[in-house]
Scaffold this active site. Structure first.
Site, short mmCIF file in Angstrom:
data_model
loop_
_atom_site.label_atom_id
_atom_site.label_comp_id
_atom_site.label_asym_id
_atom_site.label_seq_id
_atom_site.Cartn_x
_atom_site.Cartn_y
_atom_site.Cartn_z
N ASP A 167 0.75 -1.16 -0.03
CA ASP A 167 0.09 -0.11 -0.10
C ASP A 167 0.77 1.28 0.25
O ASP A 167 1.88 1.42 0.80
CB ASP A 167 -0.87 0.13 0.95
CG ASP A 167 -1.99 0.88 1.35
OD1 ASP A 167 -2.82 0.82 0.39
OD2 ASP A 167 -2.19 2.09 2.21
N GLU A 218 1.57 -0.43 -4.94
CA GLU A 218 0.57 0.74 -5.56
C GLU A 218 1.60 2.09 -5.56
O GLU A 218 2.10 2.71 -4.38
CB GLU A 218 -0.32 1.00 -4.47
CG GLU A 218 -1.09 2.21 -4.75
CD GLU A 218 -2.11 2.63 -3.67
OE1 GLU A 218 -3.28 3.10 -3.83
OE2 GLU A 218 -1.60 2.60 -2.49
C1 NOJ Z 1 -4.20 2.97 -0.70
C2 NOJ Z 1 -5.76 1.87 -0.58
O1 NOJ Z 1 -5.85 1.59 -1.81
C3 NOJ Z 1 -6.79 2.93 -0.04
O2 NOJ Z 1 -7.90 2.14 -0.10
C4 NOJ Z 1 -6.43 3.55 1.30
O3 NOJ Z 1 -7.75 4.19 1.64
C5 NOJ Z 1 -5.16 4.03 1.37
N1 NOJ Z 1 -4.22 3.51 0.44
C6 NOJ Z 1 -4.70 4.27 2.57
O4 NOJ Z 1 -4.20 2.88 3.30
#
Ligand code: NOJ
Length: 560
Positions: free
Chosen positions: A205, A249
């Site tokens: 993440d 990500e």
């Molecule tokens: C990215 C995630 O995909 C999202 O859903 C989340 O709110 C944020 N990171 C914080 O963890």
């Protein structure tokens, strides 16, 4: 060049499927999905042809950010089952040949996590330095706030601590201080724990925020080279399991994203989501013009040989359009989400694909044909295979996180015994309700979206060129058509897609070497098109149509 047999790079030809245990399948009728329910539904994923499950966070949570605010990294949210249920699920998945990766959310914890509770309680707490504190608000640039609907700053004063702490997301998600070696050790321990239980890696993440050291006092000393930290994480993972992956990500422009793969051997993230091409695809769809996708593919940096881009159309977040220009974003908004109620954070749409495309099956299928054939590894979000819609009555991004629609009826097969009030996330209404869109109805219908996606996945899996090949984008004079080619170990595929609502004929000129005499349509093998000795080929594409061809030489019919 590696071969598919000994290459061991399973992610190159994988199909990822993201799901949230909570919304996937409820085995005990309490209205909340669970690991036992998921284990019961694995055959659906096998039938679809998925090879890797990506589990969204399933850990105990304060549930302010749908599980992305963790209160304990070492067990399962009790609503979803026990650690024992997790292990049974893993065994069931592995025995069907499915791999599993899980969300690794370590940029921040929940404010309710015992570490933060201890950190805020006293300056002498051993956990104080696990977070990022300042007497005054730290540095902040315009655009730093990720969720501007609820936050105005990335620094919030904690009354008990008497100091400000950093939070890139909601204030209930304090950022961990990765400049602290104890934090880095703990992150490794968390990874080691879940690896031991059989994971094949992690979806990491918010990677750029994880590496960020601005605002950390002495951060530059504690973490002099943020990318070295990513290399360390990857090396640690490799020591625990040689073929495990990190899928990151990293929503950054291409020029900045490339660094996250690491050096030419790809020693940092194994895979990166391709956000720019995804956004270009929506611009292309809005304009009925393949130009934006073509440009994105040409601009996309070459990934190291062992690494891979992950291709996706939708995920659990808003459809972010932040990499488009303001005018381009407005074009996409106008086409797919003109109502303010569907726009979020000024940058995205809280929608699933089918409603954005007005339910037009031709365009929906075009997207999945593209997704399976663009260079990279396709990643589906649960429910995409049947064309689920969103529920705009739910707040913000929750609109796209409704329960999986297994069968018709009020509860969509989610649980036969559940009290509907327990379902905190009601299904969408018509024409996307479980009565209209469900797995049971589509499974045995050869004309359903499910059958279409399954067939595309089957073909993708039969064509390793797609995952491994060298890709080129072909020149021609039809603006709505994207034609690209994938070459690998003497095999070649030609992938043709038309983003316009009229039939088009594309005249292509293939290189004379190696000589190709004809191409076969992989979805209608009776159809073969001649290639003239000078390499000229004419392909007709229906409105919003996609055709995949294998280029052949002489009379050979191998690899048909
Ligand atoms: C990215 C995630 O995909 C999202 O859903 C989340 O709110 C944020 N990171 C914080 O963890």
């Amino acid at each position: 060049m590696r071969s598919t047999q000994t290459g061991d790079l399973w992610w190159k030809t994988a199909v990822f499927y993201c799901l949230d245990v909570q919304t996937f399948c409820d085995s005990n009728g309490d209205g909340v999905g669970d690991f036992a329910g998921l284990a019961d539904r694995l055959d659906h994923l096998v039938e679809l042809g998925v090879t890797v499950i990506w589990l969204m966070p399933f850990y105990p949570t304060a549930d302010v950010d749908d599980g992305y605010d963790i209160t304990d990294y070492y067990t399962v949210d009790p609503r979803l089952g026990t650690l024992g249920d997790f292990v049974e699920f893993m065994r069931s998945a592995n025995s069907r040949g499915l791999r599993v990766i899980a969300d690794l959310v370590v940029n921040h914890t929940s404010a309710k996590h015992p570490w933060f509770q201890s950190a805020r309680s006293a300056a002498e707490s051993p956990y104080r330095d696990w977070y990022v504190w300042r007497d005054e608000p730290g540095p902040e640039k315009p655009g730093d706030v990720v969720f501007p609907d609820r936050e105005t700053s990335i620094w919030t004063k904690d009354r008990k601590a008497g100091q400000y702490y950093l939070h890139r997301f909601y204030r209930s998600q304090p950022d961990l201080n990765v400049a602290n070696p104890a934090v880095r050790d703990e992150i490794a321990r968390v990874m080691g724990f879940w690896m031991r239980l059989g994971l094949s890696g992690f979806r990491v993440d918010a990677v750029p925020f994880l590496l960020e050291t601005t605002g950390i006092e002495g951060g530059a000393e504690g973490l002099p080279q943020p990318h070295q930290y990513l290399r360390d994480l990857r090396a640690f993972l490799g020591r625990r399991s040689g073929d495990a992956i990190l899928l990151g990500e990293v929503n950054l422009p291409f020029e900045q994203a490339r660094a996250f793969f690491g050096d030419e051997d790809g020693d940092e993230l194994t895979m990166l989501f391709d956000f720019p091409t995804m956004q270009a695809m929506y611009l292309g769809l809005a304009r009925s013009d393949a130009g934006p996708i073509r440009s994105a593919l040409l601009a996309r940096p070459h990934n190291p040989a062992d690494s891979q881009w992950a291709v996706f159309a939708r995920n659990h977040d808003e459809l972010t359009l932040d990499k488009l220009s303001g005018a381009e974003r407005q074009e996409v908004f106008a086409a797919f989400g003109p109502d303010e109620g569907v726009q979020v954070y000024g940058r995205g749409l809280r929608r699933r694909l089918p409603p954005m495309l007005g339910g037009d099956q031709r365009r929906i299928r075009l997207v999945y044909s593209l997704m399976m054939s663009l260079p990279g590894t396709p990643t589906l979000f649960y429910g995409e295979e049947i064309g689920m819609g969103e529920n705009l009555d739910l707040p913000s991004r929750m609109a796209v996180r409704t329960p999986m629609q297994w069968r018709s009826g009020k509860l969509g097969g989610f649980s036969t015994a559940a009290d509907p009030d327990l379902l905190c996330r009601p299904f969408p209404g018509p024409p996307y309700s479980p009565d209209e869109i469900n797995v049971v109805a589509q499974r045995h219908d050869p004309d359903s979206l499910f059958s279409f996606v399954r067939e595309r996945i089957r073909c993708y899996r039969e064509c390793p060129e797609l995952g491994w090949g060298a890709v080129s984008v072909l020149e021609h004079d039809v603006p709505s058509a994207l034609v690209h080619r994938s070459d690998w170990l003497g095999r070649s595929l030609l992938l043709c897609h038309n983003l316009a609502d009229t039939e088009v004929t594309v005249r292509l000129s293939l290189p004379a070497e190696p000589p190709r005499t004809r191409c076969v349509d992989l979805f209608d093998r009776a159809v073969q098109l001649p290639i003239s000795p000078d390499g000229a080929l004419e392909v007709t594409l229906p409105a919003y149509g996609g055709r995949w061809f294998r280029l052949l030489t002489g009379e050979s019919s191998d690899l048909l």
